[in-house]
Scaffold this motif. Structure first.
Motif, PDB file in Angstrom:
ATOM      1  N   ALA A  29      -1.950-125.390 -55.908  1.00 54.88           N
ATOM      2  CA  ALA A  29      -2.736-124.355 -55.239  1.00 54.88           C
ATOM      3  C   ALA A  29      -2.955-123.196 -56.204  1.00 54.88           C
ATOM      4  CB  ALA A  29      -2.002-123.869 -53.995  1.00 54.88           C
ATOM      5  N   LEU A  31      -5.564-119.448 -56.826  1.00 49.92           N
ATOM      6  CA  LEU A  31      -6.554-118.526 -56.285  1.00 49.92           C
ATOM      7  C   LEU A  31      -7.771-118.511 -57.195  1.00 49.92           C
ATOM      8  CD1 LEU A  31      -4.404-115.468 -55.173  1.00 49.92           C
ATOM      9  CD2 LEU A  31      -5.458-117.207 -53.740  1.00 49.92           C
ATOM     10  N   ASP A  35     -11.158-117.312 -52.730  1.00 49.84           N
ATOM     11  CA  ASP A  35     -10.886-118.644 -52.196  1.00 49.84           C
ATOM     12  C   ASP A  35      -9.541-119.155 -52.684  1.00 49.84           C
ATOM     13  OD1 ASP A  35     -13.428-118.703 -51.020  1.00 49.84           O
ATOM     14  OD2 ASP A  35     -14.321-119.690 -52.748  1.00 49.84           O
ATOM     15  N   LEU A  36      -8.961-120.022 -51.891  1.00 44.74           N
ATOM     16  CA  LEU A  36      -7.771-120.767 -52.290  1.00 44.74           C
ATOM     17  C   LEU A  36      -8.236-122.173 -52.618  1.00 44.74           C
ATOM     18  CD1 LEU A  36      -4.636-120.857 -52.453  1.00 44.74           C
ATOM     19  CD2 LEU A  36      -4.676-121.594 -50.070  1.00 44.74           C
ATOM     20  N   VAL A  64       1.893-121.785 -48.720  1.00 40.95           N
ATOM     21  CA  VAL A  64       1.116-121.118 -49.767  1.00 40.95           C
ATOM     22  C   VAL A  64       1.279-119.594 -49.694  1.00 40.95           C
ATOM     23  CG1 VAL A  64      -0.585-122.965 -50.029  1.00 40.95           C
ATOM     24  CG2 VAL A  64      -0.968-121.163 -48.330  1.00 40.95           C
ATOM     25  N   LEU A  67       0.965-117.180 -52.669  1.00 38.05           N
ATOM     26  CA  LEU A  67      -0.344-116.996 -53.284  1.00 38.05           C
ATOM     27  C   LEU A  67      -1.278-116.116 -52.477  1.00 38.05           C
ATOM     28  CD1 LEU A  67      -0.969-120.679 -54.347  1.00 38.05           C
ATOM     29  CD2 LEU A  67      -0.468-118.773 -55.853  1.00 38.05           C
ATOM     30  N   LEU A  68      -0.976-115.930 -51.216  1.00 35.54           N
ATOM     31  CA  LEU A  68      -1.904-115.229 -50.334  1.00 35.54           C
ATOM     32  C   LEU A  68      -1.855-113.721 -50.537  1.00 35.54           C
ATOM     33  CD1 LEU A  68      -1.272-117.177 -47.015  1.00 35.54           C
ATOM     34  CD2 LEU A  68      -3.105-117.526 -48.691  1.00 35.54           C
ATOM     35  N   ARG A  89     -11.785-126.220 -51.228  1.00 39.61           N
ATOM     36  CA  ARG A  89     -12.026-124.778 -51.328  1.00 39.61           C
ATOM     37  C   ARG A  89     -11.871-124.154 -49.943  1.00 39.61           C
ATOM     38  NH1 ARG A  89     -14.041-121.377 -55.057  1.00 39.61           N
ATOM     39  NH2 ARG A  89     -14.498-123.118 -56.487  1.00 39.61           N
ATOM     40  N   LEU A  92     -10.497-117.247 -48.090  1.00 45.45           N
ATOM     41  CA  LEU A  92      -9.364-116.462 -47.611  1.00 45.45           C
ATOM     42  C   LEU A  92      -9.776-115.431 -46.577  1.00 45.45           C
ATOM     43  CD1 LEU A  92      -7.460-115.938 -50.960  1.00 45.45           C
ATOM     44  CD2 LEU A  92      -6.885-117.488 -49.092  1.00 45.45           C
TER      45      LEU A  92
END
Length: 95
Positions: A29, A31, A35-36, A64, A67-68, A89, A92
């Motif tokens: 994963a 960024l 988008d993730l 995740v 990463l957020l 894709r 977010l």
């Protein structure tokens, strides 16, 4: 195609998407701006994040949260397979 980002930091992936794109059960994963991107790993021994089974139907989830961004919108998302990035894709932010 739909996925969901939960308030606990999990990405929930329906079985249809998981079976089609993530058969090995491991992903990477990253960024990409807003988008993730979730990319398949060729085999679990290569590392990455493990997709966990959520139910008997085969829906999967992956943590995740690290990463957020702090201001991410939680909830369902319309997602698409990005052929150029070879990744799922996930936006977010909800527009």
């Amino acid at each position: 195609m739909k996925c969901q980002i939960t308030e606990t930091g999990y990405l929930q992936i329906p079985s249809e998407i998981a079976q089609r794109y993530f058969a090995t059960g491991a992903v990477i994963a990253i960024l990409d701006e807003h988008d993730l991107l979730i990319m398949p790993v060729n085999y679990v021994g290569a590392g990455g994040l493990i997709l966990k089974y959520r139910n008997a139907k085969g829906d999967r989830s992956v943590l995740v949260s690290e990463l957020l961004p702090d201001d991410v919108d939680y909830g369902p998302r319309t997602v698409e397979w990005d052929e150029n990035a070879l990744a799922l894709r996930i936006p977010l932010y909800v527009k």
